[in-house]
Each structure stands twice: as C-alpha cells, then as structure tokens.
Write a protein that holds these residues in place. Sequence first.
Motif, PDB file in Angstrom:
ATOM      1  N   LEU A 125      30.868  44.590  48.933  1.00  0.00           N
ATOM      2  CA  LEU A 125      31.805  43.748  49.836  1.00  0.00           C
ATOM      3  C   LEU A 125      31.571  42.254  49.173  1.00  0.00           C
ATOM      4  O   LEU A 125      32.353  41.471  49.103  1.00  0.00           O
ATOM      5  CB  LEU A 125      31.189  43.814  51.358  1.00  0.00           C
ATOM      6  CG  LEU A 125      31.704  45.143  51.995  1.00  0.00           C
ATOM      7  CD1 LEU A 125      31.162  45.082  53.393  1.00  0.00           C
ATOM      8  CD2 LEU A 125      33.222  45.675  52.072  1.00  0.00           C
ATOM      9  N   ALA A 126      30.089  42.016  48.848  1.00  0.00           N
ATOM     10  CA  ALA A 126      29.923  40.718  48.334  1.00  0.00           C
ATOM     11  C   ALA A 126      30.765  40.665  47.134  1.00  0.00           C
ATOM     12  O   ALA A 126      31.161  39.537  46.800  1.00  0.00           O
ATOM     13  CB  ALA A 126      28.466  40.492  48.068  1.00  0.00           C
ATOM     14  N   VAL A 127      30.727  41.553  46.136  1.00  0.00           N
ATOM     15  CA  VAL A 127      31.575  41.572  44.899  1.00  0.00           C
ATOM     16  C   VAL A 127      32.916  41.259  45.251  1.00  0.00           C
ATOM     17  O   VAL A 127      33.667  40.486  44.528  1.00  0.00           O
ATOM     18  CB  VAL A 127      31.381  42.906  44.218  1.00  0.00           C
ATOM     19  CG1 VAL A 127      32.212  42.912  42.864  1.00  0.00           C
ATOM     20  CG2 VAL A 127      29.964  42.911  43.520  1.00  0.00           C
ATOM     21  N   GLY A 128      33.465  42.005  46.254  1.00  0.00           N
ATOM     22  CA  GLY A 128      34.773  41.761  46.618  1.00  0.00           C
ATOM     23  C   GLY A 128      35.039  40.330  46.799  1.00  0.00           C
ATOM     24  O   GLY A 128      35.934  39.837  46.607  1.00  0.00           O
ATOM     25  N   VAL A 129      34.081  39.908  47.782  1.00  0.00           N
ATOM     26  CA  VAL A 129      34.169  38.209  48.084  1.00  0.00           C
ATOM     27  C   VAL A 129      34.285  37.215  47.100  1.00  0.00           C
ATOM     28  O   VAL A 129      35.075  36.334  46.953  1.00  0.00           O
ATOM     29  CB  VAL A 129      32.710  37.815  49.078  1.00  0.00           C
ATOM     30  CG1 VAL A 129      32.969  36.502  49.219  1.00  0.00           C
ATOM     31  CG2 VAL A 129      33.072  38.827  50.495  1.00  0.00           C
ATOM     32  N   ARG A 130      33.416  37.596  45.816  1.00  0.00           N
ATOM     33  CA  ARG A 130      33.483  36.789  44.815  1.00  0.00           C
ATOM     34  C   ARG A 130      34.739  36.929  43.946  1.00  0.00           C
ATOM     35  O   ARG A 130      35.222  35.804  43.572  1.00  0.00           O
ATOM     36  CB  ARG A 130      32.195  36.993  43.861  1.00  0.00           C
ATOM     37  CG  ARG A 130      30.703  36.646  44.420  1.00  0.00           C
ATOM     38  CD  ARG A 130      29.887  36.694  43.150  1.00  0.00           C
ATOM     39  NE  ARG A 130      29.533  37.924  42.566  1.00  0.00           N
ATOM     40  CZ  ARG A 130      28.762  38.822  43.222  1.00  0.00           C
ATOM     41  NH1 ARG A 130      28.225  38.534  44.226  1.00  0.00           N
ATOM     42  NH2 ARG A 130      28.566  39.906  42.471  1.00  0.00           N
ATOM     43  N   VAL A 131      35.279  38.102  44.016  1.00  0.00           N
ATOM     44  CA  VAL A 131      36.676  38.444  43.128  1.00  0.00           C
ATOM     45  C   VAL A 131      37.499  37.570  43.639  1.00  0.00           C
ATOM     46  O   VAL A 131      38.409  36.794  43.381  1.00  0.00           O
ATOM     47  CB  VAL A 131      36.844  39.808  43.041  1.00  0.00           C
ATOM     48  CG1 VAL A 131      38.178  40.099  42.658  1.00  0.00           C
ATOM     49  CG2 VAL A 131      35.757  40.772  42.058  1.00  0.00           C
ATOM     50  N   LEU A 132      37.620  37.607  45.191  1.00  0.00           N
ATOM     51  CA  LEU A 132      38.756  37.021  45.885  1.00  0.00           C
ATOM     52  C   LEU A 132      38.729  35.762  45.923  1.00  0.00           C
ATOM     53  O   LEU A 132      39.592  35.046  45.624  1.00  0.00           O
ATOM     54  CB  LEU A 132      38.718  37.615  47.452  1.00  0.00           C
ATOM     55  CG  LEU A 132      39.234  38.981  47.707  1.00  0.00           C
ATOM     56  CD1 LEU A 132      38.948  39.210  49.020  1.00  0.00           C
ATOM     57  CD2 LEU A 132      40.908  38.934  47.222  1.00  0.00           C
ATOM     58  N   ALA A 133      37.314  35.111  45.812  1.00  0.00           N
ATOM     59  CA  ALA A 133      37.257  33.705  45.711  1.00  0.00           C
ATOM     60  C   ALA A 133      37.823  32.974  44.546  1.00  0.00           C
ATOM     61  O   ALA A 133      38.463  31.840  44.571  1.00  0.00           O
ATOM     62  CB  ALA A 133      35.615  33.208  45.617  1.00  0.00           C
ATOM     63  N   ARG A 134      37.890  33.815  43.377  1.00  0.00           N
ATOM     64  CA  ARG A 134      38.415  33.336  42.028  1.00  0.00           C
ATOM     65  C   ARG A 134      40.037  33.442  42.218  1.00  0.00           C
ATOM     66  O   ARG A 134      40.466  32.738  41.216  1.00  0.00           O
ATOM     67  CB  ARG A 134      38.001  34.045  40.863  1.00  0.00           C
ATOM     68  CG  ARG A 134      36.318  33.991  40.595  1.00  0.00           C
ATOM     69  CD  ARG A 134      36.173  34.690  39.302  1.00  0.00           C
ATOM     70  NE  ARG A 134      36.219  36.013  39.287  1.00  0.00           N
ATOM     71  CZ  ARG A 134      35.136  36.925  39.551  1.00  0.00           C
ATOM     72  NH1 ARG A 134      33.858  36.398  39.576  1.00  0.00           N
ATOM     73  NH2 ARG A 134      35.292  38.286  39.476  1.00  0.00           N
ATOM     74  N   GLN A 135      40.554  34.423  43.055  1.00  0.00           N
ATOM     75  CA  GLN A 135      41.925  34.432  43.442  1.00  0.00           C
ATOM     76  C   GLN A 135      42.183  33.555  44.147  1.00  0.00           C
ATOM     77  O   GLN A 135      43.470  33.789  44.614  1.00  0.00           O
ATOM     78  CB  GLN A 135      42.096  36.004  43.674  1.00  0.00           C
ATOM     79  CG  GLN A 135      41.953  36.721  42.446  1.00  0.00           C
ATOM     80  CD  GLN A 135      42.146  38.288  42.850  1.00  0.00           C
ATOM     81  OE1 GLN A 135      42.003  38.601  44.176  1.00  0.00           O
ATOM     82  NE2 GLN A 135      42.097  39.255  41.763  1.00  0.00           N
ATOM     83  N   GLY A 136      41.612  32.552  44.861  1.00  0.00           N
ATOM     84  CA  GLY A 136      42.204  31.698  45.852  1.00  0.00           C
ATOM     85  C   GLY A 136      42.008  32.132  47.388  1.00  0.00           C
ATOM     86  O   GLY A 136      42.475  31.389  48.130  1.00  0.00           O
TER      87      GLY A 136
END
Length: 901
Positions: free
Chosen positions: A305-316
């Motif tokens: 889930l933390a990885v998902g959070v980091r990916v989404l942060a890069r996408q806005g």
Amino acid sequence: MADRAVGPDLAPGRTPDPLEPLALLRRELHTGPLGLSSREAERRLAVHGPNEVRRTARPGLLRELLRQLVHPLALLLWAAAALAFVAGIEVLGWAIVAVVLVNAGFALVQERQAERAVETLARYLPARAQVIRDGRPQHVPARDLVPGDLIVLEEGDRIPADARLTEGGVEADLSMLTGESTPVERVAGPGLQAVPVLQEPNLVLSGTSATEGEARAIVFATGDRTELGRIAALSQRTRREPSPLETQVKRVAWLIAGVAVAMGAVFLVTGVAVGLPLTDSLMFAIGLLVANVPEGLLPTITLALAVGVRVLARQGAVIKRLSAVETLGSTNVICTDKTGTLTRNEMRLHAFWTPESLREPGPRSAGLVRAAALCTTVIRESDGRLHGDPTEVALAEGAAEQGVAVDPADRDAHRRACFRFDPRLRLMSVVQATDGRHLRVVTKGAPEAVLPLLAGGEPAREAQAAADALAADGMRVLAVAVRDLPAGAEPPGSRRGAERDLHLLGLAGLYDPPRPEVAAAVRRCHEAGLVVHIVTGDSGATAASIARAVGIGVPELRVIAQSEAVDDHQLDHLLRDRDAEIVFARSSPETKLKVADALRSHGQIVAMTGDGVNDAPALHRAHIGVAMGRSGTDVAREASTMVLTDDNFATIVTAIESGRRVYDNVRKFIVYIFAHLTPEVVPFVVFALSGGAVPLPLTVLQILAVDLGTETLPALALGRERAEPGVMNRPPRPSSQGVIDKEMLIRSWGWLGTVSAALVMGAFFYVLWRAGWHPGDPTGPGAPLHHAYLTATTATFAGIVTCQVGTAVAARTDHAALREIGFFTNPLLLAGIAFELAFTAALVYAPPLQHLFGTAALPLDVVVLVAAFPPLVWATDETRRRVRRRRHRSRAPEEHHVAHH
C-alpha cells in the motif's frame, strides 16, 4: 439596557432568531447601540463559554495503541514471536515484535492525522476582534466575544462570530463555507424569506472575511453554535468506517488463527492417541501453528500500500491513509464538484446576443461588451493582471479581445456614481461621463432582474428566450442595459432614480470550459463500470450542460434543480437506478452528506470531491474524501483521504486504476504466501498420521527461515507488479467480495500448495530411501541414518524454497498468460528470487548456519531434482489458467445470447 442581566431567552445552547426585526433581536439579546458593559460581557462569557470550536474528547493515546496491538494479525504475530522465543531464536522473536510495533505505530499515526480536521477549523477564527463595550470601541480576544456584543467590521477583517448587520455593509468572502470564490455583498436591512442562512443578505458568518466596506453587527451566535461550529460538529459525528481491506484482513486473520489453533489441537490429540511422546506431540503442534501463521502478510500488505501511495503522489494524488489505496480499487461511484474539477475554473466571455445581431459578433456586440466592462470594479495589479470578481474579470478581458478594452483607471476617472451589486436585487449600476456634458447609466445583472426595468417597447420577451437558450448551453447570462441622460443633467442620487426606463444593449454569455482531459477520463470510468454524479452549488442548466459536454449522463442524465428539497425517500429512489447519472444542483453541505450516506446504505463505495469548509463532513463520511490541493481549504484537505495536487478529475480515475492494481497485487502475494502453508503443514500431518514412523520432514526453525527469510522479498516484489491487461475494462468488484475468496484458496492451498507438497515430500522420501531408510528406522542423533535424515529435511526445506520460485512466477497473473506481461518485466521479483536462492544456499552450505538450522549439504542429484520444481509448479498453474480462460470464452457467447433473449 447594556447592563441588564442575562434573561431566560439567552440560556446556554439557545440561539436567537437573527432574522427577526432588529428591535426584537436587540431586546432578546439585551443590548443597545452602545454595546454591552464589560461586567455583562464577563457574565455572559461564564454562561455561554468561550467563542471557539471545541472538539469532543477522544480516546487516550495508550488506549488507541493497545487497540492496534490486539488486532487479529498482530495477535498472530505475537504468537509467532512467542514461538520464536520458545524455539530459542531471540533475534527472530525480537524482529517479529518490532514488526508488530511498527505496524501499530503506523496505523495509529494514520488515524490521528484524520482527526485533525476539527482542530484546523479553529485556525479560521481571528485572534482579536473590534467590539463596542462600555460605549467605546476596543479590541478583545475573539474567544471572549459573547452573544449580544456589537462588533465593528472593516476591510480585511476575519468575521469572529455569526452576527446580524445593524448598519453599513461589507463585501464578504464566503469561500470557506460555500466553496465559491466570488465575494458577495452583505448589507444592513430586513432579511429575505425562505432562503438558506448562507444566502441571507444581512448576516455575516464566523470564519469568513470582509474583503471591502465597513459595518457594525450584533453577535447572535458564538463557538459551537455558529455555522462553522455546526460543520465541525458534523465532522465529529461522522465517524470513519474501516476500509474494506481492513475489515477483510481482520476476518482472514481470525480464520487463519482459528484453523491454526484447531489443527494444532486436533493433531496434538491425534499424536498422543497414536502413541507419540507428549514432547513430540507438543513440538508438532507448535510447528503446525508456526506453519499456519503468515508472518510476512501484514508488513507485506502495509508496504504494498505504501508503494501505491508513492506512485500516486507522483501522479498528482496524495493519499493520507494507506488502506485508502485499496478502497480506491473497489470504488464504484464518484460524486464530483463541477467548478475547477470538471472545468478549468477560468470564466470566459463566450457568446453575445443583441436584438439586432442575433448572437453574431459585430459593432453592436462590441458596444455591449464595452458597456459591460465599464460596469465593473476590477482593478489592475502591479504585475499587469486584472483582479476582482471572476465574472467581471472575464468581462474586462472579453472587451480587450473585442478591441474595446477598458482601462480601470480611466473608467474610475469618468465614473460619477456607483451602485454596487446588490444580491437581493441581483443588479449593479454605474453612471459614466461619455463626454464633458453627457452622462450614461449602465446597468448589468441577471436577465430576470434587468428586463423588467426596460422602457416600454423593448424586446423583453425575445431577450428572455435568448437568455434561457444561453443558460441551456451551460453559460452564466448577464443582461446589459443603458440610459443616456440629458445634457447637463446631474447623476441620479439613488438606485431607483438610475435603474429605470433602460434600453437593452443585449446579453453576455460567460462560460467556464471543461478540462480537455475530463471527457476521456469519464469514458474510462464508464468502461470500468463506475457511475459519476455531479454535486454542485451551481444551477441545474449550467451543470447539466457541462455534464453532457464531458460525457456524464450516458445513457441517462437526471437533473435535480433544487437538491436541498429532496428527502431521504426520494434520494433512495433516485440512487437505486444504476443506469442514470445525476446532477444534484444548488446543493448544500447537508446535501453532500445525505448523498454520501444514501450511497453507502445501498452498498456502494463512494469517492466524494470537495474544496470548502462546508464539504468536510461529506469528505469525512465518504469512503474516499477527495480534496482539491490548489483551490481547496485546509479544513477540506484535513478531512479528506486523498488530496489532488492538480485539482483534476482525471487524476481520480488514475488513482482508481492504481487502486485496482494494488488490490490485485495484494491478492497475488496472498496467493504466494498461502501456497506455502500446504507444503509446510503436510510434513507434520505425515509425521502425525504415521505415528512417528516417518520422522519430521521439516523443523520449526526451517519453517521460520522460509516464512521470514526466503518468502518476504518476492512477496514485496509482487506488490510492485504492473497492472494486468484490461484492469479498467472490468466492473468494480462488489464491496461484499473478500480479498480472499474460495477460488483463491483453491488455487493457493489446493492447487499450487498440493503440487508443491507432493514435490517436496517426494524429495524428502527420495533422499531417505536412497540411504536405505525404512519406516520406523531411528534417525536421531547418533543413529547411522542421522546424516541422511538431516539431508532429507534440508531437501524438504530447499524444495519448498524452489517451489516458492515457481509460485512467485505463477502468481504474477490471475487471468492473463505470463507471455502477455513478459517474464522480465518485474526486475524486483527477479532480484527477490536471486536473494532467496542465495539465502537458501547459505543455510544449506555454511557450517555455522547448518548447525543452527539443522541442515546438511545437498548432493548434486538432489540439487538437480529440486531445481526442476519451479517450472513444474508454474506450468501446472499456467495449464489450469488456460483451461479456465477457454471456459470463460466459451461461456461468454452463451451469456451474450441469453442477455439478448
């Protein structure tokens, strides 16, 4: 009057009616034009309490931490730690304890962060307020204001409490409460009948700002009884529900715990019954429990889930709560604002209508636009940009585009009178000098307000029809009319004298265009089975036009023009129809909250966007509260689960796709972790059922080496797997569907697990039989077969690890074939596999580790045997999936045929 005691009407908790005649309100509040005395204010402060938004008491930190430490998966990890200590591996035991504490601390921080929305509300209250006390103006702390205080408001002041204007007027910025950036005029005078509090023209509300003007006002509500306090109370009463993943993981944890304890108890009794010594039976039961506890599950889910959070942060999209990533994957309804989310929030002059030009630009439309630009109060900043009401800025910019630019300084130099916009009349008028002797009245406003003021013979009916047509196209419509005064005439001294016998120049249509990427995002939503509703404070016609422009409302669009009037029964009936998408126009904060509640009660997973303070309760209540990062308020951002840094609807869709990918990946590594439970449990079952004739094929320490050593990195790498093809072409999963279902258990425990168990037991018996072992032969220390036994358990351990490699490759896809995603597309998984093979080699061949884990070096033929396990495990699963895909393909035409008949 100022010193009268607090009467029964001023009992704590009771707010007087601010719209009653001013004389009655003064009498009820026992205050006069000189305000309260200091002594009376102190008495009222004792009765009513300080003017601040109070928050309800929350559980203590220790209690909340304890709740996280007794989470079912945490309890399983505690059990695993205890068993590690029992087994004498303190380092491993402490490692598991650290995992439990880190997970609990992380969950606690996430929950505490979500509760800060109410505290942020307090920041909107000013520190000090100007008040008339003892007959003279003075500054007091805003928290000391009481009902009945007479406050002085000036340009730039933050309104310190809810108050009724007694004299003067201000331009008030209500964006904190309404989400609308346009300031509105608030003036002393009688109230309007049957309009919401936020639209009352003589009230100013706590937390908003006075952007212009000067006024005096009598305080009628402070603290929790203000509009701001009511919203804070709503935010506190809407408690956060656990996410679907949190609920399901808890359920699965209890299931695993139940299975592990039951199997341990059953086989403990069985072992004793078949004549095993009690110590052996206990050792077997402990091993079974350890084999059933997936120690890596909780940290792996957290990290995925933390990885998902980091990916989404890069996408806005900034996610504030880890479990929300998974919730996004099951979202099936999006409730979105219109302005700024679907549209660019850039008002532009879009169309004209004059009685002669009939919507085509020409000299008359240029005159219309120039007159409209003259009837504004926009100013030019030092950087050259226009500043003011967005509608007026659009008019001024439109005039420049038409070649008839109006300079604000020149406009003001020729202005002889200004009657500012009145929200009750919905009009604004100015008197401009056209040359040395002639004056012209210019009036602009809502068509229904301007058209009745026209002189006889003006085309009012045709103009109203044209205004309706422009509104239906999604435009905000303004009518512009003029009256030329005789040479040498004085400017009119009143509005009534100015706004009469007007001549209509025409209509101006202003348009806030949709964002170009939104239509494609809405189309992706529909392909993915999502429903999109618009919940907006705007008019129904404007919102419906934008909805149609971006593709919302396919196959059917319903428009609720006055959403506040819809009761719960009607709302349930509207939302039950999953084919219709709805525009909820003229909505209030309660409307958003009601829509979120109704959708939840229907079992939908709801994402709700918002940017104002008023949106906080609905953002809190929705499964996914989505706040705007650019235009949103701090309160909305605190109450939300996700913040869009680009305020863009398309980013929500990207986040939903990412959520589906994360959910799929969670399932993939659960399949991977669960598949090893069977080959870890079967050796103990064989040992128990043989009554000890077959020695234990695996030791407790070797199981822990697998569960916390070799399996973790590949599991984490599966959490980084890219999305399978077609992830957004399938409908959202039902909220009732568990992250672990029957088909998944059959695949992991039944198929992959059984194949792996058969292979590893084959390797175990192969090593023993090759050494001349027969059932019942002694294999303990000192026995001739002891080394062969150590080699056999090592073969079991190494076989489980190599089966893990095959399982990891198989688990990469749930539906598609491996060739569709490519073997080398997840380099992290390849690195994880390399690590687990190196770790296994160290345990098998390094003498210190051999002594600790009871392993022995494997001969070449056994190495070749276990090296064949990965392709065997993967190939059997690939065959199973190919058969399933063929079955689905053959079933699809039949279902299509049935659907059409």
